[in-house]
Enzyme design. Structure first.
Site, mmCIF file in Angstrom:
data_model
loop_
_atom_site.group_PDB
_atom_site.id
_atom_site.type_symbol
_atom_site.label_atom_id
_atom_site.label_comp_id
_atom_site.label_asym_id
_atom_site.label_seq_id
_atom_site.Cartn_x
_atom_site.Cartn_y
_atom_site.Cartn_z
ATOM 1 N N LYS A 124 44.334 71.861 27.941
ATOM 2 C CA LYS A 124 43.713 70.757 27.210
ATOM 3 C C LYS A 124 42.208 70.954 26.990
ATOM 4 C CE LYS A 124 46.890 66.976 28.295
ATOM 5 N NZ LYS A 124 46.977 65.570 28.774
ATOM 6 N N GLY A 146 39.993 62.650 37.744
ATOM 7 C CA GLY A 146 40.297 63.869 37.005
ATOM 8 C C GLY A 146 40.461 63.610 35.517
ATOM 9 N N GLY A 147 41.145 64.523 34.844
ATOM 10 C CA GLY A 147 41.325 64.418 33.395
ATOM 11 C C GLY A 147 42.037 63.159 32.959
ATOM 12 N N ASP A 194 45.822 60.263 24.667
ATOM 13 C CA ASP A 194 46.176 59.726 25.984
ATOM 14 C C ASP A 194 45.588 58.335 26.210
ATOM 15 O OD1 ASP A 194 47.773 61.828 26.878
ATOM 16 O OD2 ASP A 194 46.068 62.950 27.670
ATOM 17 N N THR A 203 36.712 62.751 46.143
ATOM 18 C CA THR A 203 35.425 63.422 45.964
ATOM 19 C C THR A 203 34.469 62.453 45.272
ATOM 20 O OG1 THR A 203 36.607 65.512 45.663
ATOM 21 C CG2 THR A 203 34.291 65.482 45.048
#
Length: 301
Positions: A89, A152-153, A126, A176
């Site tokens: 991606k 994340g993504g 998305d 994180t």
């Protein structure tokens, strides 16, 4: 033998419908053999009587140059466009001619369209797919406060979609902290009217009851690690809250099981998969997607 005969007849029927005029689209990724997208899109094309065909396009990670070759091949081979899935991606982006604001902000492309002038345009459906599925479940993000688990993504797409849809507050929790802080800062700059913050795990118990919607964007709970969850067992949900899990295999994750037991409303991520595909379908064809047909095709898999 009758089963083999029926299978051959089915294959021959499909082959007979493909001609030199058939519009081709597909899915770039590695691996792609497990994807439900071919079944979903080909069912939609058939339902609308469109001379289109969707095929898997496996592109290995190594050598690294292969992804650029594949993207150029989309145009060279006369395809109308493709979807892009993991792990490509981000890798496709330098090889495209244009990026939509959503693709730029999310930092990933999941849909490529070959424009009339031959340009390769990269989009990301998305975020819109996630919001469309919320709305399909009669959940309007406007004015809502949201906890997002992960940075994340998928989290980038979810936060972008929620903020664009008018959420008032988004709290990002991630193992994180730096990643959550970076995502919050980037999205806050884009959407100053929405309070977007990074929070630590220690703050979750105190904040949990104050938010309308909880979204899991991590892979915790996905098959085969079905016993894992991103949510502490000791922190309760309550009636009126909505808990959305992007994981859709299994449909009822440990997170959703707990949320149901606590009286919250739950939504599985299978709808986001369908809606992001439906939006890509419209980008390529210009036709309104038959979402119910696409959903039925996915449910059969």
């Amino acid at each position: 033998s009758s089963l083999i005969t029926r299978s051959r007849l089915k294959d021959e029927t499909v082959m007979a419908t493909i001609s030199g005029k058939t519009n081709m689209v597909g899915l770039i990724g590695w691996p792609v053999g497990h994807s439900v997208s071919p079944a979903m899109h080909n069912a939609a094309f058939a339902a609308l009587g469109l001379d289109w065909c969707y095929v898997p396009l496996p592109v290995p990670v190594e050598p690294a140059a292969r992804i650029g070759e594949a993207v150029q091949g989309v145009r060279a081979l006369g395809l109308r466009g493709t979807n892009v899935t993991v792990p490509h991606k981000q890798a496709v982006m330098p090889h495209l001619d244009r990026l939509t604001p959503a693709a730029q902000a999310i930092g990933a492309v999941n849909t490529i369209k070959v424009e009339a002038d031959g340009a390769l345009s990269g989009d990301n459906t998305d975020a819109r797919g996630f919001v469309a599925d919320l709305q399909d479940h009669e959940v309007d993000p406007a004015g809502k406060s949201v906890i997002v688990l992960g940075a994340g993504g998928s989290a980038r797409a979810v936060v972008y979609g929620l903020a664009a849809a008018g959420c008032t507050a988004i709290a990002i929790f991630n193992r994180t902290q730096d990643k959550a802080t970076s995502l919050a800062a980037q999205m806050q700059a884009l959407f100053p009217r929405c309070s977007i913050t990074a929070q630590t795990g220690e703050q979750l118990p105190a904040l949990a009851s104050q938010f309308d919607l909880v979204v899991n964007t991590t892979s915790l709970g996905m098959t085969p690690q079905v016993d894992t969850t991103p949510w502490p067992d000791e922190v309760a949900f309550h009636a009126g809250q909505v808990v959305y899990d992007l994981v859709y295999n299994p449909r009822q994750t440990r997170l959703l099981q707990k949320a149901t037991a606590d009286g919250a409303h739950t939504i599985s991520g299978i709808g986001m998969l369908i809606w992001q595909g439906a939006i890509a379908f419209e980008i390529w064809t210009g036709q309104k997607p038959p979402v119910d047909v696409m959903r039925a095709a996915v449910e059969k898999r």
